[in-house]
Design an enzyme around this catalytic site. Structure first.
Site, PDB file in Angstrom:
ATOM      1  N   THR A   1       7.242  17.224   1.130  1.00  0.00           N
ATOM      2  CA  THR A   1       8.000  18.044   2.075  1.00  0.00           C
ATOM      3  C   THR A   1       8.666  17.229   3.173  1.00  0.00           C
ATOM      4  OG1 THR A   1       5.912  18.460   3.231  1.00  0.00           O
ATOM      5  CG2 THR A   1       6.691  20.151   1.699  1.00  0.00           C
TER       6      THR A   1
ATOM      7  N   GLU B   1       9.737  32.817 -28.246  1.00  0.00           N
ATOM      8  CA  GLU B   1      10.592  32.798 -27.060  1.00  0.00           C
ATOM      9  C   GLU B   1      11.473  34.039 -26.997  1.00  0.00           C
ATOM     10  OE1 GLU B   1       9.935  30.698 -24.867  1.00  0.00           O
ATOM     11  OE2 GLU B   1       8.660  29.426 -26.116  1.00  0.00           O
TER      12      GLU B   1
ATOM     13  N   ASP C   1       0.015  31.057 -21.906  1.00  0.00           N
ATOM     14  CA  ASP C   1       0.318  32.404 -21.438  1.00  0.00           C
ATOM     15  C   ASP C   1      -0.968  33.185 -21.165  1.00  0.00           C
ATOM     16  OD1 ASP C   1       3.018  31.864 -21.797  1.00  0.00           O
ATOM     17  OD2 ASP C   1       2.965  32.514 -23.888  1.00  0.00           O
TER      18      ASP C   1
END
Length: 653
Positions: free
Chosen positions: A212, A431, A505
């Site tokens: 950052t 997909e 998943d």
């Protein structure tokens, strides 16, 4: 260090001289085949066999050269005090014998170089031995000096006369710059604050995720203030010898006081600032002594100095409480992940001086990269420049930025990866299932791109268009879980079996559903409360277990709720795909044909239009967090917008 180099050079010089002396002695001496007595020499002179006699400088050695070229030279030694001519006259050799035989007599003068080389060859071994002993002692003395220098600070000082980084080079964190501007003003004009009796913060802790810009911000403070800047890493304090770290801390602060007003920057302070008594075995003497010395230097008796300590860490939760109390690190400046405006400003900073095409839009790139930090954006711009150079372009276009974003998130395309026709077909339907379900659900994210080209460890990828989002509803969680299950259910509908492609998943949706029940109170049966507390060991720095504060009956009920959430979404996804099986087949077959579908082509297929092939790059690059059929993502990671991971718990309004 310089004396050691001089000593080594002297030793090498002596060795070189010795080699030259030996070679000169060898080459200067003529090869001698035999030695003669004076009687044999006299007989050969009378027989007219000798062409030349060379008398050495001291007259004691005679080298004889013969008229016969096949005969090598001979050597005659004179033992008495008489000269060569006197000895030969005594043996009956007259001057007429010299003239008749045309004998040349040469007297060689003694060579000064030869004398010197002879002396050197005699004394050189002793000199080399003495020099070697001296060299060993110098090395030992240098090691002792190095051991004594362990306690010296290894901080690198940068002067503020020519700052290389200013606040103009730091973008995306305006609040942090405003906080640190006060520190800059104090270093420039300390009298203004002292006149009001104000006390400037002794230390400022920069907190933020990796990349950052914490270190860059510290450099910008030094550049703006124009004061000396001491930079050191927290790990440089700790050595194998106990007490070295504390000595280095004392030396660092002594140097800083001599150059005050100045800034001390300690990067990754958690290396020495971890909570005391939390090490393996109960403690770590060297690290704790170093931390104690830092605490004393920051708020001890001698504190009337204009020295400000900046420190950076991405683990403020493991720092010792004494380090964070007022009087030491008074102020904590959070450098968070930039929002869309911050990302746009960071893109503009890193695009300075680069040849850009007219189609490059920093605002579009900022919207396409939610969750990116400054380091990610810098890497993206650099990758785009490398791609443009590799393609022999005159400038960097939007297509390079598109591919650069994909490279940063998943790596380059792996077109060389060999997949069987069966695996390729399974990947296409997998997909396509993700994409079709996401398109049909109202709260799911819009599809950005679908591809079956392997990237990284992923066999196929589905990208989603995302926005910065910090609050999620229960309905939105349900759509996210459903879109994640689209690939697995599509495999089951088309092929009648499931594969391992949905392992990642399943991991994600299980974690999401469990968090809905145990962290976010989204279960009517269990109510609005949190179940379980995360337990973390400071010295390991990772969550190792969950402290259960509920009974086994509640644990069983939690498992049932999680299973019900997932099963409801499985049935929902199965219903969607069965109703839209023609669209699933269409998208999958199109993927098998062209391998990749952009958003416009995918939407056209879903609406029943024939997509128009385009060679140009799409308007904006993908904002990638992917659904991968084979990608495994192990380990804990902080959630950020764009991750298909759990969002953070909503902060109280």
């Amino acid at each position: 260090m310089n004396s050691t180099r001089v000593t080594r050079g002297f030793v090498y010089f002596l060795i070189f001289v010795a080699i030259i002396a030996i070679l000169w002695s060898y080459n200067s001496a003529a090869p001698v085949e035999m030695e003669l007595s004076l009687t044999e020499l006299a007989q050969q002179l009378q027989d007219q066999q000798i062409a030349e006699m060379q008398v050495s400088g001291d007259g004691r050695e005679v080298t004889v050269l013969y008229k016969d070229s096949e005969r090598g030279p001979a050597l005659v030694h004179l033992s008495g005090s008489a000269s060569l001519m006197e000895e030969l006259n005594y043996l009956g050799v007259s001057e007429a014998d010299y003239r008749q035989g045309d004998v040349a007599i040469a007297n060689e003068k003694p060579s000064d170089l030869g004398n010197w080389l002879s002396l050197i060859s005699i004394f050189l071994p002793a000199i080399i031995i003495i020099a070697f002993i001296y060299f060993i002692f110098r090395q030992a003395q240098g090691s002792n000096n190095q051991a004594m220098s362990f306690g010296k600070s290894r901080a690198r000082m940068f002067t503020g006369d020519h700052p290389t980084v200013t606040f103009d080079d730091v973008a995306g964190c305006n609040e942090a710059k405003a906080e640190l501007q006060e520190v800059v003003e104090f270093l420039r004009e300390p009298e203004k604050f002292v006149s009001f009796g104000a006390r400037i913060p002794k230390g400022v802790l920069l907190v933020g995720a990796p990349g950052t810009g914490k270190t860059l911000m510290a450099k910008a403070v030094s550049g703006e203030a124009g004061v000396p800047f001491f930079s050191i890493a927290g790990s440089e304090f700790v050595e194998m010898f106990v007490g070295v770290g504390a000595s280095r801390v004392r030396d660092l602060f002594e140097q800083a006081k001599r150059h005050s007003p100045c800034i001390i920057f300690v990067d990754e302070i958690d290396a020495v600032g971890r909570q005391r008594g939390a090490g393996l075995g109960g403690s770590h003497d060297e690290r704790e002594q170093t931390l104690n010395q830092i605490l004393v230097e920051m708020d001890g008796f001698d504190t009337d100095t204009h020295v400000i300590i900046l420190a950076a860490t991405n683990r403020p939760d493991i720092l010792d409480p004494a380090l964070l109390r007022p009087g030491r690190f008074d102020r904590r400046v959070v450098i968070d992940r930039p929002d869309v405006r911050g990302r746009k400003a960071i893109f503009q900073v890193h695009m300075r001086g680069k040849p850009l095409n007219r189609d490059v839009d920093a605002e579009v790139l900022a919207r396409a990269t939610p969750g990116f930090v400054g380091a990610d954006i810098e890497n993206t711009v650099n990758e785009a420049a490398l791609l443009a150079a590799r393609r022999n372009r005159k400038n960097i276009s939007m297509s390079e930025f598109q591919e650069a974003i994909e490279r940063v998130q998943l790596g380059p395309e792996r077109r060389s990866r060999i997949m069987s026709p069966e695996e390729r077909e399974i990947t296409a339907y997998h997909e396509a299932g993700h994409a079709v379900v996401s398109h049909m659900l109202p709260r799911a994210r819009a599809v950005r791109k679908v591809t079956i080209i392997p990237r990284g460890m992923a066999g196929g990828v589905t990208w989603y268009l995302e926005e910065d989002q910090y609050f999620y509803s229960e309905a939105q969680f349900g759509d996210l879980i459903a879109s994640a299950l689209g690939g697995r259910v599509a495999e089951e509908i088309i092929f009648g079996e499931i594969t391992t492609g949905a392992s990642n998943d399943l991991r994600q949706i299980t974690k999401m559903a469990r968090s809905m029940v145990t962290q976010y109170g989204m279960s009517s049966a269990l109510g609005a409360r949190v179940y379980g507390e995360r337990q973390e060991m400071v010295f390991l720095g990772r969550e190792i277990s969950e402290q259960r504060d509920y009974s086994d009956a509640v644990a069983e009920q939690i498992d049932q709720e999680v299973s019900q959430i997932i099963e409801r979404q499985v049935e929902r996804v199965r219903e969607i795909l069965l109703e839209n099986r023609d669209k699933l087949e269409l998208v999958a077959q199109r993927l098998l044909e062209v391998e990749s579908l952009e958003a416009e082509e995918f939407v056209a297929l879903m609406e029943g239009h024939e997509p128009e092939p385009t060679d140009e790059a799409p308007e904006s690059p993908p904002a990638a967090k992917t659904r991968s059929s084979e990608q495994e993502q192990d380990g804990q990671k902080e959630w950020k917008p764009g991750n298909l991971d759990l969002p953070p718990a909503p902060s109280p309004a």
